[in-house]
Design an enzyme around this catalytic site. Structure first.
Site, PDB file in Angstrom:
ATOM      1  N   CYS A 266      -1.880   2.107   7.441  1.00 39.03           N
ATOM      2  CA  CYS A 266      -0.497   2.184   6.988  1.00 39.03           C
ATOM      3  C   CYS A 266      -0.128   0.981   6.121  1.00 39.03           C
ATOM      4  O   CYS A 266       0.245   1.116   4.973  1.00 39.03           O
ATOM      5  CB  CYS A 266       0.444   2.288   8.179  1.00 39.03           C
TER       6      CYS A 266
ATOM      7  N   ASP B  23      -3.107  -7.290   2.470  1.00 39.89           N
ATOM      8  CA  ASP B  23      -3.459  -6.666   1.194  1.00 39.89           C
ATOM      9  C   ASP B  23      -3.109  -7.626   0.058  1.00 39.89           C
ATOM     10  O   ASP B  23      -1.934  -7.968  -0.133  1.00 39.89           O
ATOM     11  CB  ASP B  23      -2.692  -5.354   1.007  1.00 39.89           C
TER      12      ASP B  23
ATOM     13  N   CYS C 238      18.956  -5.699   6.221  1.00 34.45           N
ATOM     14  CA  CYS C 238      19.616  -5.818   4.915  1.00 34.45           C
ATOM     15  C   CYS C 238      21.064  -5.356   5.052  1.00 34.45           C
ATOM     16  O   CYS C 238      21.316  -4.263   5.553  1.00 34.45           O
ATOM     17  CB  CYS C 238      18.892  -4.970   3.876  1.00 34.45           C
TER      18      CYS C 238
ATOM     19  N   GLU D  43       1.191  -0.231  -6.878  1.00 31.34           N
ATOM     20  CA  GLU D  43       1.104   1.008  -6.124  1.00 31.34           C
ATOM     21  C   GLU D  43       2.539   1.407  -5.796  1.00 31.34           C
ATOM     22  O   GLU D  43       3.228   0.730  -5.029  1.00 31.34           O
ATOM     23  CB  GLU D  43       0.285   0.828  -4.844  1.00 31.34           C
TER      24      GLU D  43
ATOM     25  N   CYS E  47       0.839  -1.203   0.000  1.00 31.72           N
ATOM     26  CA  CYS E  47       0.000   0.000   0.000  1.00 31.72           C
ATOM     27  C   CYS E  47       0.869   1.247   0.000  1.00 31.72           C
ATOM     28  O   CYS E  47       1.752   1.407   0.858  1.00 31.72           O
ATOM     29  CB  CYS E  47      -0.911  -0.001   1.220  1.00 31.72           C
TER      30      CYS E  47
ATOM     31  N   TYR F 223      -0.158  -4.856  -5.234  1.00 29.62           N
ATOM     32  CA  TYR F 223       0.626  -4.844  -4.006  1.00 29.62           C
ATOM     33  C   TYR F 223       1.957  -5.585  -4.145  1.00 29.62           C
ATOM     34  O   TYR F 223       2.665  -5.766  -3.158  1.00 29.62           O
ATOM     35  CB  TYR F 223      -0.191  -5.461  -2.860  1.00 29.62           C
TER      36      TYR F 223
ATOM     37  N   TYR G 261      -7.447   4.970  -9.423  1.00 29.04           N
ATOM     38  CA  TYR G 261      -7.236   4.056  -8.301  1.00 29.04           C
ATOM     39  C   TYR G 261      -8.151   2.840  -8.417  1.00 29.04           C
ATOM     40  O   TYR G 261      -7.719   1.704  -8.199  1.00 29.04           O
ATOM     41  CB  TYR G 261      -7.498   4.791  -6.988  1.00 29.04           C
TER      42      TYR G 261
END
Length: 221
Positions: free
Chosen positions: A203, A133, A212, A98, A55, A138, A86
């Site tokens: 969020c 999601d 990482c 997105e 998202c 996504y 959208y």
């Protein structure tokens, strides 16, 4: 999801929505937090990076909070439909992600540091979903703007795969593709800096908790 399938799939050229030659909406002039213009041309010396990590509301906030980032905007990238809305992107019939466009000052924050933030802010092993999601929009993706960005992105993916595998995660599904030929279409005004306008809004960003190795990710050139 497409055609009643339980698993999202990218549309073929024949299945994809046709889109339109011009957008149906306008984009605000300036970033509500950083105060800088959303659209280019950008000042000399700045660079552009494009990331998709679920998202775009939470993803954009993650980047605008980073020192050295000059502006951010959200949009749709990597699909087949021109100037999508959208609702069209969410239908699964455009093929777009997105995405977040990050305009940054490389003297203050490096592309490799942005890559580290990208990898650690989501789970890049989930395919066409991020957490709860689900949908092709996504999926995880990096669209690069130079050979140097491409080399850094590829090496960072290899480095992160090693540590993710050691922590029990599967194969990274992140697409790494050139931005050239894959236009970034800005999203509607209400999506831009959404979590600044709606601080308690959804969020959707959450990483694996696996760090990482940024030093390994840096590429020569």
């Amino acid at each position: 999801m497409l055609f009643g399938s339980r698993t999202p799939v990218l549309p073929t050229p024949e299945q994809a929505l046709k889109g339109r030659p011009e957008p149906t909406f306008t984009v605000p002039d300036r970033h509500t937090v950083l105060g800088n213009p959303l659209l280019g041309p950008y000042p000399e010396g700045l660079e552009v990076a494009d990331f998709a990590l679920g998202c775009f509301w939470g993803a954009e906030r993650t980047f605008w909070q980073t020192p050295g980032v000059w502006t951010t905007l959200v949009g749709y990238q990597g699909g087949r439909t021109e100037n999508p809305t959208y609702e069209e992107a969410c239908s699964g019939l455009t093929g777009h992600t997105e995405a977040v466009r990050v305009v940054f000052d490389p003297s203050r924050v490096t592309y490799e540091q942005l890559l580290k933030l990208f990898w650690e802010s989501h789970d890049p092993t989930q395919g066409f979903r991020q957490g709860n999601d689900v949908g092709t929009q996504y999926r995880s993706a990096i669209h690069t703007h130079s050979p140097a960005q491409a080399a850094s992105a590829e090496s960072s993916r290899a480095a992160y795969q090693q540590v993710l595998s050691g922590s029990g995660y599967g194969t990274i599904t992140t697409e790494i593709l050139p931005a050239e030929g894959r236009p970034f279409y800005p999203a509607e005004a209400y999506h831009q800096q959404y979590l600044d306008k709606n601080p308690a809004g959804y969020c959707g960003i959450g990483g694996t908790g696996v760090s990482c190795p940024i030093g390994v990710a840096k590429a020569d050139g």
